[in-house]
Design an enzyme around this catalytic site. Structure first.
Site, PDB file in Angstrom:
ATOM      1  N   LYS A 118     -11.883 -52.592   0.621  1.00 38.39           N
ATOM      2  CA  LYS A 118     -11.816 -52.124   1.995  1.00 38.39           C
ATOM      3  C   LYS A 118     -11.087 -53.205   2.747  1.00 38.39           C
ATOM      4  CE  LYS A 118     -15.241 -48.514   2.664  1.00 38.39           C
ATOM      5  NZ  LYS A 118     -16.303 -48.170   3.513  1.00 38.39           N
ATOM      6  N   LYS A 201      -9.099 -40.030  -4.695  1.00 35.53           N
ATOM      7  CA  LYS A 201     -10.441 -39.372  -4.738  1.00 35.53           C
ATOM      8  C   LYS A 201     -10.360 -38.409  -3.449  1.00 35.53           C
ATOM      9  CE  LYS A 201     -15.058 -40.848  -4.033  1.00 35.53           C
ATOM     10  NZ  LYS A 201     -15.875 -41.881  -3.798  1.00 35.53           N
ATOM     11  N   LYS A 204     -12.601 -37.715   3.190  1.00 30.21           N
ATOM     12  CA  LYS A 204     -12.651 -36.790   4.637  1.00 30.21           C
ATOM     13  C   LYS A 204     -11.643 -37.120   5.453  1.00 30.21           C
ATOM     14  CE  LYS A 204     -17.408 -38.718   4.219  1.00 30.21           C
ATOM     15  NZ  LYS A 204     -18.511 -38.735   4.668  1.00 30.21           N
TER      16      LYS A 204
END
Ligand code: TRP
Length: 339
Positions: A118, A201, A204
């Site tokens: 990240k 993956k 959202k």
């Protein structure tokens, strides 16, 4: 001597950043629903304090917290059987998180692959909270002395870190106060991939809405997205090995398996040799049957935010009843005086 009966306690959490999608349902919530019952005491948390480790619009955070809670309730998390609450309503999470910040080592955080992924080259621009995130996660779990933590593969390292923090705390303070937690890792079918690129993956926050199934999608949308999902031209193979190197095909088979509570092998056995013209409509029908009622119920709940708040408030009261004595004892062990 009588043996005291001990009911293992399950804790898990989900971040309210963005809406709920099929990956959250099949990868986490469906499993949490199944763990409810006589074998475990189940504690499920919408981890809003984790969400703010990256910027969240305040109104969206509040709405997202209620949406996740609505999705959990609509999926079958029963507030009578489980403790369901949002993290910020129980301040003990932040307090134990601080103590664990003082137990965990910087080197441990540096080794977290999620942090490395990240933060990447921009580590200096990230919040201190994002770096310390696993220590707050350890606090979430250990505040309930949870023994079982159902999580996806990507969170396994954080649960192992939780064990390290518990062990170091116990060692430093010469106690056995915190238990060593077991990660309960999902089966392979539980990692739901992007419908447009089977190597990523499902998330959202992807560019196109066609790449995911939102738990608020209605029947027509669910059906359309699955029928338009990217695939290769070959029919379904005779065995699971035949799906190697075909990530999109594998993903659709895995979704079918998870929705029908079967293994991917069983699904392949049923559809061996079938073309997409057969498989996709069957998958779309199954998904509509299983997911559309959740979507309808979710929307009904979201129309009544006061009711969701009431459930979360009540859950937080029950959570506090477990967490506060554990925090109080921790303060005592550490030598922090609050009396
Ligand atoms: N880090 C988890 C995730 O991103 C969410 C989480 C926070 C969690 N605290 C937890 C999961 C405690 C299990 C237990 O998915």
């Amino acid at each position: 001597m009588t043996k005291t009966s001990f009911k293992p306690r399950v804790f898990s959490g989900i971040k309210p950043s963005g809406g709920l999608q099929l990956g959250n349902y099949l990868g986490a919530i469906k499993r949490w629903v199944d763990m409810q019952g006589p074998n475990f005491e189940t504690v499920y948390c919408v981890v809003d304090l984790h969400a703010i480790t990256v910027w969240q619009d305040p109104a969206e955070l509040a709405a997202g917290t209620r949406e996740i809670a609505a999705g959990m309730l609509a999926s079958g998390i029963d507030p009578e059987k489980s403790i369901l609450f949002n993290q910020s309503r129980v301040s003990a999470h932040a307090e134990l998180g601080w103590i664990f910040n003082c137990v965990a080592r910087v080197g441990w955080m540096d080794r977290m692959t999620q942090w490395k992924d990240k933060a990447g080259k921009n580590a200096e621009k990230q919040s201190l909270g994002l770096y310390a995130y696993p220590s707050l996660m350890a606090a979430d779990i250990l505040l309930y002395h949870a023994t079982h933590v159902p999580v996806g593969e990507d969170q396994k390292q954080h649960v192992e870190l939780t064990r390290d923090i518990a062990a170091k705390f116990n060692h430093d303070y010469k106690t056995e106060f915190f238990p060593l937690t077991t990660p309960v890792i999902e089966g392979p079918a539980m990692r739901v991939m992007n419908l447009r690129d089977g190597t990523k993956k499902m998330s959202k926050s992807g560019e196109s809405d066609m790449e995911r199934i939102n738990m608020t999608d209605d029947a027509d949308t669910i059906s359309k997205k699955l029928k338009k999902a990217r695939t290769d031209p070959a029919p379904l193979p005779e065995t699971l090995e035949g799906l190697a190197g075909r990530p999109e095909a594998r993903n659709l088979v895995d979704i079918y398996a998870a929705l029908s509570d079967r293994t991917a092998e069983q699904v392949i056995a049923e559809f061996a040799g079938a073309g997409w013209g057969t498989f996709k409509p069957a998958l779309a029908d199954l998904a509509v049957e299983k997911l559309a009622p959740i979507s309808v119920e979710m929307k009904r709940l979201m129309a009544d935010p006061a009711e969701i708040d009431r459930i979360l408030r009540k859950g937080a009261e029950r959570a506090r009843a477990i967490a506060e004595p554990i925090l109080a004892r921790t303060y005592e062990i550490v030598g922090l005086q609050r009396g």
